[in-house]
Enzyme design. Structure first.
Site, mmCIF file in Angstrom:
data_model
loop_
_atom_site.group_PDB
_atom_site.id
_atom_site.type_symbol
_atom_site.label_atom_id
_atom_site.label_comp_id
_atom_site.label_asym_id
_atom_site.label_seq_id
_atom_site.Cartn_x
_atom_site.Cartn_y
_atom_site.Cartn_z
ATOM 1 N N VAL A 44 0.844 -1.206 0.000
ATOM 2 C CA VAL A 44 0.000 0.000 0.000
ATOM 3 C C VAL A 44 0.871 1.244 0.000
ATOM 4 C CG1 VAL A 44 -1.661 1.339 1.358
ATOM 5 C CG2 VAL A 44 -1.964 -1.120 1.081
ATOM 6 N N GLU A 49 -1.949 4.820 -4.641
ATOM 7 C CA GLU A 49 -3.304 4.432 -5.038
ATOM 8 C C GLU A 49 -4.196 5.635 -5.330
ATOM 9 O OE1 GLU A 49 -3.080 5.178 -0.808
ATOM 10 O OE2 GLU A 49 -1.979 3.788 -2.087
ATOM 11 N N ASP A 91 -8.524 31.019 -37.670
ATOM 12 C CA ASP A 91 -9.295 31.891 -38.552
ATOM 13 C C ASP A 91 -9.067 33.334 -38.131
ATOM 14 O OD1 ASP A 91 -10.540 29.869 -40.103
ATOM 15 O OD2 ASP A 91 -11.907 29.453 -38.455
ATOM 16 N N ASP A 397 -15.446 27.011 -37.744
ATOM 17 C CA ASP A 397 -16.809 27.304 -37.300
ATOM 18 C C ASP A 397 -17.891 26.709 -38.200
ATOM 19 O OD1 ASP A 397 -16.485 28.894 -39.511
ATOM 20 O OD2 ASP A 397 -16.601 30.805 -38.428
ATOM 21 N N ASP A 401 -15.823 22.591 -41.857
ATOM 22 C CA ASP A 401 -14.554 22.633 -41.120
ATOM 23 C C ASP A 401 -14.330 21.383 -40.274
ATOM 24 O OD1 ASP A 401 -13.612 25.105 -42.004
ATOM 25 O OD2 ASP A 401 -14.745 26.212 -40.492
ATOM 26 N N ASN A 493 1.393 6.609 4.932
ATOM 27 C CA ASN A 493 0.898 6.689 3.556
ATOM 28 C C ASN A 493 -0.321 7.610 3.474
ATOM 29 O OD1 ASN A 493 1.068 5.536 0.768
ATOM 30 N ND2 ASN A 493 -1.011 4.866 1.261
ATOM 31 N N THR A 496 0.855 11.492 4.219
ATOM 32 C CA THR A 496 1.716 12.170 3.235
ATOM 33 C C THR A 496 1.193 12.070 1.810
ATOM 34 O OG1 THR A 496 3.103 10.186 3.029
ATOM 35 C CG2 THR A 496 3.753 11.827 4.672
ATOM 36 N N ASP A 497 0.470 10.992 1.486
ATOM 37 C CA ASP A 497 -0.034 10.822 0.120
ATOM 38 C C ASP A 497 -1.437 11.395 -0.063
ATOM 39 O OD1 ASP A 497 2.272 9.472 -0.116
ATOM 40 O OD2 ASP A 497 1.427 7.595 -0.865
#
Length: 661
Positions: A44, A49, A91, A397, A401, A493, A496-497
């Site tokens: 993990v 994840e 254009d 437009d 096109d 995890n 900090t993640d």
């Protein structure tokens, strides 16, 4: 690749631990459960994840921010592609220019007439060698009436403001007729439209048939001067119609070119009478016309478009102008916008038809202006640039096109003047039809990619450090000396993640984001700077973490305490550094959301460790003041090392720019 390596290390650590214990014959169920839990926790920690959710969230937030800036992104991958754009084919009318056409000059009855006034307010006098009275000037009156009737635009006045409905070029003719005292609705009621031969980019003209003043019908044609002139055999001078001589044709074309040199868009108007029994078609209606005159219109460049073009050229994005106007008109406007300069090439649709694809690809990088082009010419332009490996954005437009929009790397439809077909084919829609919005969207695309890269590097760097340190201890000393318990690994995890990584995803852009050349679309996200920061973690942090752990190895719980708080605090310090991967923290100061996320995580862990049950679950003690001092000292060392790496990368980038052509 990094994820595979980390998962491989996790499996290796778990496998070696089991094999080692099997060899000494001490394996029991409790040990197996412990090893499995540790392996799962380490896996993990190894796998970011939240990455998929953060990437999707950053792209969604970016699309929302672009929408507020008038760029509606219809396909999420287009956000990332925008940052790679190297060529913008745009254009002219309404995109590079204001789209507020105003008739300035009318050439009729062999004389030039100046038209005063600006914008759509029907206010302004007609002047030649003196005052001109449109009521007593038959050619001028018929010219203005023809421009009004062969027209789908309308003029409205509401809340003290004049507005138009329809094409700005057609609206300019309506406004000019209104200035002369011609009543829009009255004229259209007296001379109702019976038949129409529609305008197309291939025909470059439009013809409408109306009820006349007597038993005849009237056909009015407007379009490109050279095209209309080909269909004319006579000319109206005063009250008399005469044969259109070669000298008169040459004179009209000369006036057309002079107007085009003055950056005026020029339209010609012609008419003829028809019998009621006449079948309305190109072959029988658009022949033997009577030439009435030319209208020269001005559509000034947008001020913001001039700045946007300047920005493009500063970052090696090539702006290209595509228009249905006369070549000289297009070149004059392109010069004002700084798109066209001496030595550049301007091509017409006819020039493109005469070239093979191979011939065109050889010179496409020199062409900055395309005039009188068809929608299929746009496809040819896109393919030529893509054949050179460029990332192309194309605007459009019309219904026709859509092939060009689909062929381009980024198809951009106009939100105001664009058709539903064009919008459906496009990756992005401009709700304000403004070229500057394209450049703003490119900036946002670069910004989003940079933020994705920041938190990706941050996550990989932190996760690799965790896997190497924790897995290394288990491999060296065995699973009974786990440097962190599974619960502690999972908490690190989460802390900090989670919020810090999310905060990096909404970080402000670097100061030089629109000073860099476009990113190579083939470039891996694991570029030099990413590899440098990951390598720094392995060289600096991993040895320090292992050294601290084994220094306190005789007191395992204390060692775990130091390792736990080192991971939490130092990774939060690293998050501060990753506010920018290029600039010092003192130049790119952390934004409020990153500071709030870090302060929250520090406050949360300070509260949690007050509970004995949580300390027991994590396998840690309360850190002493000396422990925190050591951790902060190591954090300062990591901080300084990252700033040094940034300085080296900036110097390398500057050298690369200085030697680039």
């Amino acid at each position: 690749m990094a994820r595979i390596i980390c998962l491989g290390i996790c499996a290796l650590v778990a496998g070696i631990s089991l094999v080692r214990e099997l060899l000494v014959g001490t394996v029991d169920l409790k040990f197996i459960v412990t090893v499995v839990m540790f392996a799962v926790a380490l896996a993990v920690a190894a796998v970011p994840e939240a990455l998929a959710a953060i990437v999707t969230g950053a792209l969604a937030l970016g699309m929302h921010a672009m929408a507020k800036k008038n760029a509606l992104v219809r396909k999420m991958p287009a956000v990332e592609t925008l940052g790679c754009t190297t060529v913008i084919c745009s254009d002219k009318t309404g995109t590079l220019t204001k789209g507020e056409m105003t008739v300035r000059k009318i050439f009729t009855d062999n004389r030039m007439i100046e038209v005063a006034g600006v914008g759509y307010a029907p206010e302004g006098a007609f002047k030649g060698s003196g005052e001109v009275d449109p009521e007593n000037n038959e050619p001028l009156k018929l010219f203005l009436e023809g421009g009004l009737l062969c027209n789908d635009a309308d003029l409205h006045h509401a809340e003290g403001k004049w507005t138009i409905k329809g094409d700005p070029t057609e609206a300019a003719l309506v406004v000019a007729a209104t200035k002369a005292g011609v009543h829009i609705r009255e004229s259209r009621i007296v001379h109702p439209r019976i038949e129409e031969i529609c305008f197309s980019s291939e025909r470059k003209r439009m013809t409408t048939v109306h009820e006349g003043h007597d038993s005849h019908l009237m056909a009015f044609m407007k379009g490109a001067p050279e095209v209309v002139l080909e269909r004319c055999s006579r000319i109206l001078n005063g009250d008399q119609t005469s044969e259109l001589t070669p000298e008169q044709r040459a004179r009209i074309l000369e006036v057309n070119e002079n107007m085009a040199h003055d950056a005026l868009r020029v339209l010609a108007v012609a008419y003829r009478e028809l019998d009621r029994e006449c079948t309305v078609c190109e072959e029988s209606t658009e022949v033997d016309m009577i030439f009435l005159g030319l209208a020269g219109m001005i559509d000034p460049p947008r001020e913001e478009a001039i700045e946007a073009v300047k920005t493009c050229k500063g970052v090696h994005i090539k702006p290209i102008m595509i228009t249905g106007d006369h070549k000289l008109t297009a070149m004059a406007i392109a010069k004002e916008l700084a798109i066209y300069k001496e030595g550049d090439v301007a091509l017409t649709g006819e020039d493109l038809e005469r070239m093979t694809d191979e011939q065109f690809e050889e010179i496409v990088d020199k062409v900055t202006v395309y005039a009188r082009v068809s929608p299929m010419d746009k496809v040819k332009i896109v393919r030529a640039w893509k054949a050179r490996g460029e990332v192309v954005a194309m605007t459009g437009d019309g219904v026709n096109d859509s092939p060009a929009l689909k062929n381009a790397d980024i198809g951009i439809a106009m939100g105001i003047t664009g058709t539903d077909v064009a919008k459906e084919a496009a990756d992005m829609v401009l709700s304000d039809d403004n070229f500057a919005t394209i450049v703003s969207a490119i900036e946002r695309g670069r910004w989003i990619y940079d933020n994705i890269k920041k938190y990706l590097t941050y996550l990989i760097r932190c996760n690799i450090t965790e896997v190497v340190v924790i897995g290394g201890v288990v491999l060296i000393s065995g699973p009974e000396y786990l440097p962190l318990l599974p619960a502690a690994i999972l908490y690190i995890n989460l802390a900090t993640d989670g919020l810090p990584a999310l905060a990096l995803g909404v970080a402000p852009p670097d100061p030089d984001i629109m000073e860099r050349p476009p990113r190579d679309p083939e470039e891996s996200v694991f570029s030099l700077d990413v590899r440098a920061f990951v390598l720094l973690a392995i060289i600096i942090e991993c040895p320090i973490f292992l050294g601290i752990f084994y220094h306190e190895f005789h007191h395992l719980t204390h060692a775990r305490t130091e390792i736990f708080f080192m991971f939490v605090i130092i990774e939060l310090i690293i998050a501060l550094n990753f506010r920018s991967m290029r600039y010092s923290i003192f130049k790119a100061f952390p934004h409020k959301w990153l500071l709030i996320a870090i302060l929250w995580e520090l406050l949360l862990i300070a509260v949690l460790i007050q509970f004995p049950a949580i300390r027991d679950a994590f396998g840690i003690l309360r850190p002493s003041s000396s422990d925190l001092a050591i951790i902060l000292g190591i954090g300062l060392l990591v901080f300084i090392s990252m700033e040094i790496v940034k300085a080296v990368l900036r110097a390398k980038l500057k050298v690369g720019r200085d030697i680039s052509p």
